[in-house]
Scaffold this motif. Structure first.
Motif, PDB file in Angstrom:
ATOM      1  N   PRO A 101     -11.810  12.061  12.196  1.00 15.26           N
ATOM      2  CA  PRO A 101     -11.335  12.421  10.998  1.00 15.26           C
ATOM      3  C   PRO A 101     -12.171  12.705   9.733  1.00 15.26           C
ATOM      4  N   ARG A 149      -8.769   6.301   6.857  1.00 18.97           N
ATOM      5  CA  ARG A 149      -7.467   6.196   6.893  1.00 18.97           C
ATOM      6  C   ARG A 149      -6.887   4.988   6.144  1.00 18.97           C
ATOM      7  N   LEU A 191      -3.950   6.243  -0.175  1.00 23.38           N
ATOM      8  CA  LEU A 191      -4.127   5.601   1.215  1.00 23.38           C
ATOM      9  C   LEU A 191      -4.251   4.118   0.969  1.00 23.38           C
ATOM     10  N   SER A 232      -9.038  12.078   0.875  1.00 23.08           N
ATOM     11  CA  SER A 232      -8.279  12.932   1.330  1.00 23.08           C
ATOM     12  C   SER A 232      -8.767  14.473   1.407  1.00 23.08           C
ATOM     13  N   GLU A 255     -15.044   2.345   3.512  1.00 20.19           N
ATOM     14  CA  GLU A 255     -13.976   3.282   4.063  1.00 20.19           C
ATOM     15  C   GLU A 255     -13.630   2.570   5.542  1.00 20.19           C
ATOM     16  N   PHE A 290     -12.350   3.629   9.048  1.00 16.89           N
ATOM     17  CA  PHE A 290     -12.105   4.814  10.031  1.00 16.89           C
ATOM     18  C   PHE A 290     -11.474   4.318  11.318  1.00 16.89           C
TER      19      PHE A 290
END
Length: 303
Positions: A22, A26, A75, A251, A301, A303
């Motif tokens: 990605p 997420r 998120l 995003s 972050e 992931f």
């Protein structure tokens, strides 16, 4: 591949498809700025930090809460408690990073920040709640301040690692291996720069914000700009000084930066971001920026 050779790096990187994973996280995690104050050790090699009188813990805490609320609209965002003994802990992306199924603990240069790597609650969150495997680099001798030093294009699995007192060549190799990257370009930051993510942001794998003055070699700037053309935005010295390079895409449709950074953006820079498909979202963070980092530095972050 991990190399200093620009041509070698580009030859491989240009052939990679954006299928590594990605392009954006997420989830995100923050650490509250409890006990926010001047950390003299960090100030030794961070020219962006204010003097002690420029720190306002109450205002920084209020702005950090607003950042949390804003990001949570996009998120899932977790905020861990701060620790007055670790005044830089609100910049957790230097200490903890993730890739698919794993989390990495970095080796910080300064002892005051090395304490952050021992956070049992954050480790338990990754290992126990998310069931991620641990790669602990914190006890080896080479500084490697994770996504402060290493800016990653998650879509392609490539990295741009700025070498400084916060990350040496061996530290770069350790991060490259720990995060399982396909290719990493090691580069020299300009004198006075401490982290790559202050002078470079890769946005959802399709655009880049670049502060030319933050790099020791013009060839590196040209290479990165060419790689992300036509969506490479070269920032002015004024935009650089306002932390416009310390931005993040969480995003595929928006880029986040501080209100101060956005105010400094030229019409051409704004137009370039819009042309790359990004809306601009901002949060006032002037009190936090006294600590020598801005919005991207605050965001870990997942992931």
């Amino acid at each position: 591949m991990i190399t200093r050779d620009i041509a070698e790096f580009l030859a491989l990187a240009r052939g990679l498809k954006p299928d590594f994973g990605p392009a954006t996280a997420r989830a995100a995690f923050l650490v509250a700025p409890d006990g926010f104050r001047l950390a003299e050790q960090s100030a030794a090699d961070n020219r962006y930090m204010a003097q002690a009188a420029g720190f306002d813990e109450a205002r920084a805490s209020a702005q950090h809460r607003e950042l949390h609320r804003a990001l949570a609209q996009v998120l899932p965002t977790v905020c861990f408690a701060g620790n007055p003994q670790t005044p830089d802990a609100l910049f957790p992306n230097n200490v903890f990073a993730t890739a698919a199924g794993r989390y990495v603990v970095g080796r910080m240069r300064h002892p005051v920040r090395q304490q952050e790597a021992g956070r049992a609650d954050i480790r338990a969150f990754f290992a126990g709640v998310l069931d991620y495997a641990e790669i602990d680099l914190s006890m080896q001798p080479h500084p490697c301040e994770l996504t402060g030093a290493l800016v990653i294009d998650r879509a392609r699995g490539i990295g741009f690692c700025g070498l400084s007192e916060r990350c040496d060549e061996e530290g770069a190799r350790l991060m490259h291996q720990a995060l399982g990257l396909r290719a990493t370009l090691m580069l020299d930051l300009a004198p006075g720069e401490y982290h790559t993510n202050v002078v470079l942001a890769v946005l959802a794998g399709r655009a880049a914000l670049i502060c030319p003055g933050g790099f020791a070699q013009a060839e590196v700037v040209e290479a990165i700009a060419g790689f992300y053309a036509p969506h490479a935005v070269l920032l002015s010295a004024a935009e650089h000084a306002a932390f416009a390079g310390n931005a993040i895409a969480l995003s595929g449709d928006a880029v986040w930066m501080s209100e101060r950074a956005a105010t400094a953006l030229s019409p051409a820079s704004r137009q370039a971001l819009a042309g790359a498909g990004f809306d601009l979202r901002t949060v006032p963070l002037d009190a936090i920026e006294a600590g020598g980092g801005s919005l991207r530095c605050c965001v870990g972050e997942v992931f």
